[in-house]
Scaffold this motif. Structure first.
Motif, PDB file in Angstrom:
ATOM      1  N   LEU A  54      -6.866  -5.195   6.141  1.00  0.00           N
ATOM      2  CA  LEU A  54      -7.097  -6.456   6.846  1.00  0.00           C
ATOM      3  C   LEU A  54      -8.341  -6.300   7.711  1.00  0.00           C
ATOM      4  O   LEU A  54      -8.544  -5.259   8.325  1.00  0.00           O
ATOM      5  CB  LEU A  54      -5.894  -6.824   7.725  1.00  0.00           C
ATOM      6  N   GLU A  55      -9.138  -7.349   7.766  1.00  0.00           N
ATOM      7  CA  GLU A  55     -10.367  -7.319   8.556  1.00  0.00           C
ATOM      8  C   GLU A  55     -10.383  -8.512   9.496  1.00  0.00           C
ATOM      9  O   GLU A  55     -10.063  -9.633   9.103  1.00  0.00           O
ATOM     10  CB  GLU A  55     -11.568  -7.361   7.605  1.00  0.00           C
ATOM     11  N   THR A  56     -10.746  -8.254  10.751  1.00  0.00           N
ATOM     12  CA  THR A  56     -10.911  -9.322  11.738  1.00  0.00           C
ATOM     13  C   THR A  56     -12.345  -9.256  12.242  1.00  0.00           C
ATOM     14  O   THR A  56     -13.146  -8.454  11.743  1.00  0.00           O
ATOM     15  CB  THR A  56      -9.937  -9.146  12.924  1.00  0.00           C
TER      16      THR A  56
ATOM     17  N   ILE B 229     -10.802  -3.264  11.691  1.00  0.00           N
ATOM     18  CA  ILE B 229     -10.338  -2.975  10.336  1.00  0.00           C
ATOM     19  C   ILE B 229      -8.923  -2.422  10.500  1.00  0.00           C
ATOM     20  O   ILE B 229      -8.699  -1.471  11.256  1.00  0.00           O
ATOM     21  CB  ILE B 229     -11.214  -1.920   9.624  1.00  0.00           C
ATOM     22  N   LEU B 230      -7.974  -3.029   9.805  1.00  0.00           N
ATOM     23  CA  LEU B 230      -6.596  -2.537   9.779  1.00  0.00           C
ATOM     24  C   LEU B 230      -6.386  -1.925   8.405  1.00  0.00           C
ATOM     25  O   LEU B 230      -6.563  -2.601   7.380  1.00  0.00           O
ATOM     26  CB  LEU B 230      -5.603  -3.675  10.033  1.00  0.00           C
ATOM     27  N   ARG B 231      -6.039  -0.644   8.386  1.00  0.00           N
ATOM     28  CA  ARG B 231      -5.977   0.091   7.123  1.00  0.00           C
ATOM     29  C   ARG B 231      -4.799   1.064   7.136  1.00  0.00           C
ATOM     30  O   ARG B 231      -4.161   1.281   8.157  1.00  0.00           O
ATOM     31  CB  ARG B 231      -7.280   0.857   6.915  1.00  0.00           C
TER      32      ARG B 231
ATOM     33  N   SER C 237      -8.500   0.163  13.729  1.00  0.00           N
ATOM     34  CA  SER C 237      -9.765   0.827  14.056  1.00  0.00           C
ATOM     35  C   SER C 237     -10.826  -0.223  14.353  1.00  0.00           C
ATOM     36  O   SER C 237     -10.779  -1.332  13.831  1.00  0.00           O
ATOM     37  CB  SER C 237     -10.226   1.742  12.914  1.00  0.00           C
ATOM     38  N   LEU C 238     -11.761   0.150  15.220  1.00  0.00           N
ATOM     39  CA  LEU C 238     -12.892  -0.720  15.506  1.00  0.00           C
ATOM     40  C   LEU C 238     -13.864  -0.634  14.335  1.00  0.00           C
ATOM     41  O   LEU C 238     -14.089   0.455  13.788  1.00  0.00           O
ATOM     42  CB  LEU C 238     -13.584  -0.286  16.798  1.00  0.00           C
ATOM     43  N   LYS C 239     -14.442  -1.753  13.937  1.00  0.00           N
ATOM     44  CA  LYS C 239     -15.390  -1.766  12.822  1.00  0.00           C
ATOM     45  C   LYS C 239     -16.497  -0.756  13.064  1.00  0.00           C
ATOM     46  O   LYS C 239     -17.020  -0.652  14.170  1.00  0.00           O
ATOM     47  CB  LYS C 239     -15.994  -3.156  12.646  1.00  0.00           C
ATOM     48  N   GLY C 240     -16.822  -0.003  12.028  1.00  0.00           N
ATOM     49  CA  GLY C 240     -17.910   0.953  12.097  1.00  0.00           C
ATOM     50  C   GLY C 240     -17.549   2.270  12.756  1.00  0.00           C
ATOM     51  O   GLY C 240     -18.375   3.161  12.853  1.00  0.00           O
ATOM     52  N   GLN C 241     -16.302   2.421  13.228  1.00  0.00           N
ATOM     53  CA  GLN C 241     -15.928   3.660  13.902  1.00  0.00           C
ATOM     54  C   GLN C 241     -14.914   4.489  13.125  1.00  0.00           C
ATOM     55  O   GLN C 241     -14.925   5.702  13.204  1.00  0.00           O
ATOM     56  CB  GLN C 241     -15.423   3.357  15.317  1.00  0.00           C
TER      57      GLN C 241
ATOM     58  N   GLU D 180      -2.470 -10.940  15.485  1.00  0.00           N
ATOM     59  CA  GLU D 180      -2.745 -12.202  14.802  1.00  0.00           C
ATOM     60  C   GLU D 180      -2.952 -11.983  13.300  1.00  0.00           C
ATOM     61  O   GLU D 180      -2.419 -12.727  12.476  1.00  0.00           O
ATOM     62  CB  GLU D 180      -4.004 -12.810  15.416  1.00  0.00           C
ATOM     63  N   ALA D 181      -3.731 -10.966  12.944  1.00  0.00           N
ATOM     64  CA  ALA D 181      -4.007 -10.676  11.530  1.00  0.00           C
ATOM     65  C   ALA D 181      -2.739 -10.263  10.788  1.00  0.00           C
ATOM     66  O   ALA D 181      -2.506 -10.687   9.650  1.00  0.00           O
ATOM     67  CB  ALA D 181      -5.061  -9.571  11.416  1.00  0.00           C
ATOM     68  N   VAL D 182      -1.906  -9.464  11.428  1.00  0.00           N
ATOM     69  CA  VAL D 182      -0.677  -8.987  10.801  1.00  0.00           C
ATOM     70  C   VAL D 182       0.319 -10.135  10.624  1.00  0.00           C
ATOM     71  O   VAL D 182       0.953 -10.275   9.574  1.00  0.00           O
ATOM     72  CB  VAL D 182      -0.083  -7.808  11.621  1.00  0.00           C
ATOM     73  N   ILE D 183       0.456 -10.980  11.625  1.00  0.00           N
ATOM     74  CA  ILE D 183       1.362 -12.132  11.518  1.00  0.00           C
ATOM     75  C   ILE D 183       0.908 -13.064  10.396  1.00  0.00           C
ATOM     76  O   ILE D 183       1.712 -13.520   9.582  1.00  0.00           O
ATOM     77  CB  ILE D 183       1.435 -12.885  12.862  1.00  0.00           C
ATOM     78  N   SER D 184      -0.386 -13.325  10.346  1.00  0.00           N
ATOM     79  CA  SER D 184      -0.937 -14.167   9.290  1.00  0.00           C
ATOM     80  C   SER D 184      -0.614 -13.575   7.920  1.00  0.00           C
ATOM     81  O   SER D 184      -0.176 -14.285   7.006  1.00  0.00           O
ATOM     82  CB  SER D 184      -2.449 -14.297   9.485  1.00  0.00           C
TER      83      SER D 184
END
Length: 184
Positions: A10-12, A16-18, A74-78, A118-122
């Motif tokens: 998932l990406e917000t 990044i959720l992985r 994780s924060l994008k790019g990290q 929010e991303a996980v609920i969606s």
């Protein structure tokens, strides 16, 4: 609700959720050994890398069994895992699951938990076809109550002495969000 075959990413805007892997064990140990982070987690603070590896094995097993899914945040790019969020106790025959989240203390107050949640609920409503998402929260855990309330969850009641964790019985508030009440 169908079992997920491939672990979704998932990406917000910022995250990044992985899937969490064994290579993330050191990062998990860092924040799951913090007493403040673990205060309402239901486990004692982690003491060794083996505790973190056991947690990662549990994440993998609930995904493989179809009883849950836990994303590393994780924060994008990290790439570094700074928390996790996901579902457990998935009851596919009832189209329901419980949601949970924890975040490294260094990122509290940055609205990262809100963004991940929010991303996980969606995902739960739109991809897993859940009808009901529950959150069980200890009464003193005000930040988590505020987090779920911002997402539209309703407090349904108090479950007295619902869990026995860390040598004590815990009361838990039952919150829920129904698909028809969800607006993304």
């Amino acid at each position: 609700m169908t079992k997920i075959a491939v672990f979704p990413i998932l990406e917000t805007e910022r995250l990044i959720l992985r899937q969490v892997t064994q290579e993330d064990a050191g990062n998990l140990l860092t924040y799951l050994s913090d007493e403040d982070v673990m205060k309402y987690y239901g486990l004692e603070p982690f003491k060794s890398i083996n505790d973190a590896l056991d947690e990662i094995s549990w994440y993998k097993s609930i995904f493989e069994k179809g009883t849950g899914i836990r994303w590393g945040i994780s924060l994008k790019g990290q790439g570094k895992i700074i928390g996790s969020c996901g579902f457990l106790d998935c009851a596919s025959q009832h189209y329901r699951a419980a949601v949970g989240i924890e975040l490294s203390k260094e990122h509290w107050g940055e609205r990262i938990a809100n963004e991940a949640f929010e991303a996980v609920i969606s995902y739960g409503f739109e991809q897993m076809n859940l009808q009901r998402i529950e959150a069980l929260i200890e009464p003193p855990n005000i930040p988590s109550q505020k987090l779920v309330e911002r997402q539209g969850f309703i407090r349904e009641g108090l479950l007295r002495s619902y869990e026995f964790t860390c040598g004590k019985f815990d009361d838990l508030y039952m919150y829920s969000l129904l698909k028809q009440d969800y607006s993304n």
